[in-house]
Design an enzyme around this catalytic site. Structure first.
Site, PDB file in Angstrom:
ATOM      1  N   TYR A 255       3.232   9.885   0.314  1.00  0.00           N
ATOM      2  CA  TYR A 255       4.107   9.546   1.318  1.00  0.00           C
ATOM      3  C   TYR A 255       5.658   9.965   0.854  1.00  0.00           C
ATOM      4  CZ  TYR A 255       0.319   6.490   2.949  1.00  0.00           C
ATOM      5  OH  TYR A 255      -1.038   6.198   3.289  1.00  0.00           O
TER       6      TYR A 255
ATOM      7  N   HIS B 254      -7.105   9.740  -2.446  1.00  0.00           N
ATOM      8  CA  HIS B 254      -6.497   9.724  -0.928  1.00  0.00           C
ATOM      9  C   HIS B 254      -7.269  10.335   0.139  1.00  0.00           C
ATOM     10  CE1 HIS B 254      -2.376   9.486   1.227  1.00  0.00           C
ATOM     11  NE2 HIS B 254      -3.198   9.231   2.088  1.00  0.00           N
TER      12      HIS B 254
ATOM     13  N   ASP C  30       0.839  -1.376  -0.002  1.00  0.00           N
ATOM     14  CA  ASP C  30      -0.066   0.060  -0.103  1.00  0.00           C
ATOM     15  C   ASP C  30       0.936   1.279   0.205  1.00  0.00           C
ATOM     16  OD1 ASP C  30      -2.775   1.098   0.421  1.00  0.00           O
ATOM     17  OD2 ASP C  30      -1.480   2.008   2.088  1.00  0.00           O
TER      18      ASP C  30
ATOM     19  N   LYS D 111      -1.903   6.154  -4.448  1.00  0.00           N
ATOM     20  CA  LYS D 111      -3.158   7.097  -4.108  1.00  0.00           C
ATOM     21  C   LYS D 111      -2.963   8.399  -4.560  1.00  0.00           C
ATOM     22  CE  LYS D 111      -3.405   4.905   0.380  1.00  0.00           C
ATOM     23  NZ  LYS D 111      -2.358   4.680   0.940  1.00  0.00           N
TER      24      LYS D 111
HETATM   25  N1  LIG Z   1      -5.410   6.327   3.294  1.00  0.00           N
HETATM   26  C1  LIG Z   1      -5.146   6.845   4.236  1.00  0.00           C
HETATM   27  O1  LIG Z   1      -5.138   8.125   4.631  1.00  0.00           O
HETATM   28  C2  LIG Z   1      -4.179   6.177   5.300  1.00  0.00           C
HETATM   29  C3  LIG Z   1      -3.593   5.004   4.875  1.00  0.00           C
HETATM   30  N2  LIG Z   1      -2.976   4.318   5.765  1.00  0.00           N
HETATM   31  C4  LIG Z   1      -2.061   3.037   5.173  1.00  0.00           C
HETATM   32  O2  LIG Z   1      -2.390   1.970   6.221  1.00  0.00           O
HETATM   33  C5  LIG Z   1      -1.029   1.556   6.909  1.00  0.00           C
HETATM   34  C6  LIG Z   1      -0.860   1.236   8.270  1.00  0.00           C
HETATM   35  O3  LIG Z   1      -1.369   2.399   8.906  1.00  0.00           O
HETATM   36  P1  LIG Z   1      -0.323   3.264   9.937  1.00  0.00           P
HETATM   37  O4  LIG Z   1      -0.825   4.341  10.341  1.00  0.00           O
HETATM   38  O5  LIG Z   1       1.077   3.296   9.158  1.00  0.00           O
HETATM   39  O6  LIG Z   1      -0.286   2.556  11.316  1.00  0.00           O
HETATM   40  P2  LIG Z   1      -0.388   0.848  11.708  1.00  0.00           P
HETATM   41  O7  LIG Z   1      -1.572   0.714  12.625  1.00  0.00           O
HETATM   42  O8  LIG Z   1       0.122  -0.179  10.527  1.00  0.00           O
HETATM   43  O9  LIG Z   1       0.810   0.669  12.742  1.00  0.00           O
HETATM   44  C7  LIG Z   1       2.205   1.097  12.528  1.00  0.00           C
HETATM   45  C8  LIG Z   1       3.066   1.219  13.586  1.00  0.00           C
HETATM   46  O10 LIG Z   1       3.236   0.029  14.744  1.00  0.00           O
HETATM   47  C9  LIG Z   1       4.515  -0.539  14.600  1.00  0.00           C
HETATM   48  N3  LIG Z   1       4.266  -1.995  14.483  1.00  0.00           N
HETATM   49  C10 LIG Z   1       3.850  -2.780  13.415  1.00  0.00           C
HETATM   50  N4  LIG Z   1       3.833  -4.055  13.522  1.00  0.00           N
HETATM   51  C11 LIG Z   1       4.086  -4.314  15.168  1.00  0.00           C
HETATM   52  C12 LIG Z   1       4.068  -5.309  15.998  1.00  0.00           C
HETATM   53  N5  LIG Z   1       3.978  -6.710  15.435  1.00  0.00           N
HETATM   54  N6  LIG Z   1       4.154  -5.218  17.177  1.00  0.00           N
HETATM   55  C13 LIG Z   1       4.472  -3.726  17.700  1.00  0.00           C
HETATM   56  N7  LIG Z   1       4.446  -2.678  16.938  1.00  0.00           N
HETATM   57  C14 LIG Z   1       4.557  -3.014  15.624  1.00  0.00           C
HETATM   58  C15 LIG Z   1       5.200   0.036  13.530  1.00  0.00           C
HETATM   59  O11 LIG Z   1       6.618   0.357  13.990  1.00  0.00           O
HETATM   60  P3  LIG Z   1       7.972  -0.066  12.918  1.00  0.00           P
HETATM   61  O12 LIG Z   1       7.462   0.220  11.674  1.00  0.00           O
HETATM   62  O13 LIG Z   1       8.869   0.604  13.416  1.00  0.00           O
HETATM   63  O14 LIG Z   1       8.032  -1.619  13.141  1.00  0.00           O
HETATM   64  C16 LIG Z   1       4.641   1.416  13.458  1.00  0.00           C
HETATM   65  O15 LIG Z   1       4.955   2.221  14.474  1.00  0.00           O
HETATM   66  C17 LIG Z   1       0.015   2.901   6.395  1.00  0.00           C
HETATM   67  O16 LIG Z   1       1.425   2.567   6.391  1.00  0.00           O
HETATM   68  C18 LIG Z   1      -0.774   3.182   5.161  1.00  0.00           C
HETATM   69  O17 LIG Z   1      -0.082   2.521   4.018  1.00  0.00           O
HETATM   70  C19 LIG Z   1      -2.419   4.888   6.931  1.00  0.00           C
HETATM   71  C20 LIG Z   1      -3.101   6.026   7.543  1.00  0.00           C
HETATM   72  C21 LIG Z   1      -3.841   6.778   6.703  1.00  0.00           C
HETATM   73  O1  LIG Z   2      -2.211   8.054   4.343  1.00  0.00           O
HETATM   74  C1  LIG Z   2      -1.771   8.689   5.374  1.00  0.00           C
HETATM   75  C2  LIG Z   2      -2.589   9.968   5.635  1.00  0.00           C
HETATM   76  O2  LIG Z   2      -3.541  10.173   4.982  1.00  0.00           O
HETATM   77  C3  LIG Z   2      -1.659  11.063   5.430  1.00  0.00           C
HETATM   78  O3  LIG Z   2      -1.349  11.004   4.170  1.00  0.00           O
HETATM   79  C4  LIG Z   2      -2.413  12.431   6.103  1.00  0.00           C
HETATM   80  O4  LIG Z   2      -2.636  12.271   7.234  1.00  0.00           O
HETATM   81  C5  LIG Z   2      -1.140  13.487   5.744  1.00  0.00           C
HETATM   82  O5  LIG Z   2      -0.215  13.489   6.702  1.00  0.00           O
HETATM   83  C6  LIG Z   2      -1.964  14.882   6.162  1.00  0.00           C
HETATM   84  O6  LIG Z   2      -1.420  15.537   6.957  1.00  0.00           O
HETATM   85  O7  LIG Z   2      -3.022  15.193   5.583  1.00  0.00           O
END
Ligand SMILES: NC(=O)C1=CN([C@@H]2O[C@H](COP(=O)(O)OP(=O)(O)OC[C@H]3O[C@@H](n4cnc5c(N)ncnc54)[C@H](OP(=O)(O)O)[C@@H]3O)[C@@H](O)[C@H]2O)C=CC1
Ligand SMILES: O=C[C@H](O)[C@@H](O)[C@@H](O)[C@H](O)C(=O)O
Length: 308
Positions: free
Chosen positions: A51, A107, A46, A76
């Site tokens: 990003y 997005h 994803d 996105k």
């Molecule tokens: N469409 C949108 O607006 C959005 C899309 N997204 C998408 O969704 C994905 C996931 O969401 P995101 O907000 O990144 O957060 P997540 O809920 O996936 O959490 C990520 C965090 O959890 C940690 N982590 C991962 N696995 C473990 C584990 N097994 N045990 C403990 N800690 C863990 C990671 O650390 P580390 O990496 O250091 O291991 C990181 O700090 C994003 O990366 C993106 O691709 C996210 C937000 C908004």
């Molecule tokens: O996908 C991840 C999130 O949507 C991120 O792209 C947004 O939260 C962005 O940082 C913003 O400030 O609008």
């Protein structure tokens, strides 16, 4: 161990688990993506133009040696590009080193000024995000549809769209969005919106399934109790909860051991969690724990419940 796929409304299949890449540092994400593709059954990444790390993700895909046709790639469209979808998409394709995407999402339902003071998040003098009020998101969707017709993307969808915003594009849509990528986890299950999506044939995708950076979900009492009961980690329970509901789930990690564990543990939790456990987790938010973690300061109403 293989990861199940689920069908989208255009008959394409999407793997139920994917690797998130938001906030993955460029210098870390290449290795993380290569590891995920080479050393785990993950075949779904994803990404997003916003990003700023798509080139590094692309390098990881290339380094993995896994054939493009075996990988499901999502990206996105960022807000400053709503009126120039193909231009944004072409940059994404070049960054990722591919000539098509499996899934392309709008997005956020908020067009931003393409000629503002910043290429990604333009601000007005008062510090608020510079929204392009002259642009209608139904026209963004028309341009998204054109990308399917041109063969540059197989599937299109949206992200962060409430029922209110979906109703702005559906009346004139020729292609119904295949997915709506949303913040979904035990503290923000959005039951009402999901019911609406299912009624339209739109599949929810869960972002921030673990509660994002610095998540409190790993310490939730119900989550840790279930983890102990079944010999799982809290992350496994959080992922298993979503995939048990057939929700495409996108945990992010740049840590190899966690990337692997989120797959094996998530699938183990899927096998172990019982309907009563899912029901309990489904009720956490309503029991007073409702919480969103991702709330950028958009100066417009997005039409979501529990925002702010
Ligand atoms: N469409 C949108 O607006 C959005 C899309 N997204 C998408 O969704 C994905 C996931 O969401 P995101 O907000 O990144 O957060 P997540 O809920 O996936 O959490 C990520 C965090 O959890 C940690 N982590 C991962 N696995 C473990 C584990 N097994 N045990 C403990 N800690 C863990 C990671 O650390 P580390 O990496 O250091 O291991 C990181 O700090 C994003 O990366 C993106 O691709 C996210 C937000 C908004
Ligand atoms: O996908 C991840 C999130 O949507 C991120 O792209 C947004 O939260 C962005 O940082 C913003 O400030 O609008």
């Amino acid at each position: 161990m293989s990861i199940p796929s689920v069908k989208l409304n255009n008959d394409f299949f999407i793997p139920i688990l994917g690797l998130g890449t938001w906030q993955s540092k460029p210098e870390e994400v290449t290795a993380a993506v290569a590891y995920a593709l080479k050393e785990t059954p993950l075949r779904h990444i994803d990404c997003a133009f916003g990003y700023g790390n798509e080139k590094d993700v692309g390098a990881g895909i290339a380094a993995s040696g896994v054939p493009r046709s075996d990988i499901f790639i999502t990206s996105k469209l960022w807000g400053t590009w709503h009126s120039r979808v193909e231009e944004c998409l072409d940059q994404t394709l070049a960054n990722l080193g591919t000539d098509y995407l499996d899934l392309y999402l709008v997005h956020w339902p908020v067009p931003l000024n393409p000629n503002g003071n910043h290429p990604l998040i333009p601000l007005l003098p008062d510090g608020k995000r510079d929204v392009d009020h002259s642009w209608d998101i139904k026209d963004t969707w028309k341009q998204m549809e054109a990308m399917v017709k041109k063969g540059k993307v197989r599937t299109i969808g949206v992200s962060n769209f409430s029922e209110m915003n979906l109703e702005k594009i559906l009346p004139t849509a020729e292609i119904i969005p295949a997915v709506d990528q949303l913040e979904l986890h035990v503290y923000n299950p959005q039951h009402k919106l999901l019911k609406y999506l299912y009624s339209k044939g739109i599949r929810p995708q869960a972002y921030s399934p673990l509660g994002s950076t610095g998540s409190p979900l790993f310490k939730d009492e119900t989550v840790t109790e279930l983890a102990t009961k079944y010999g799982l980690q809290p992350a496994d329970v959080l992922i298993g909860y979503l995939i048990a509901k057939d929700i495409v789930t996108l945990p992010k990690s740049v840590t190899p051991s966690r990337i692997a564990a989120n797959v094996s543990g998530g699938l183990a939790a899927l096998a172990k969690l019982q309907p009563a456990d899912i029901e309990k987790l489904d009720g956490l938010a309503a029991s007073g724990k409702q919480k969103r973690f991702i709330m950028p300061p958009w100066p417009v109403d997005l039409g979501f419940e529990n925002w702010g």
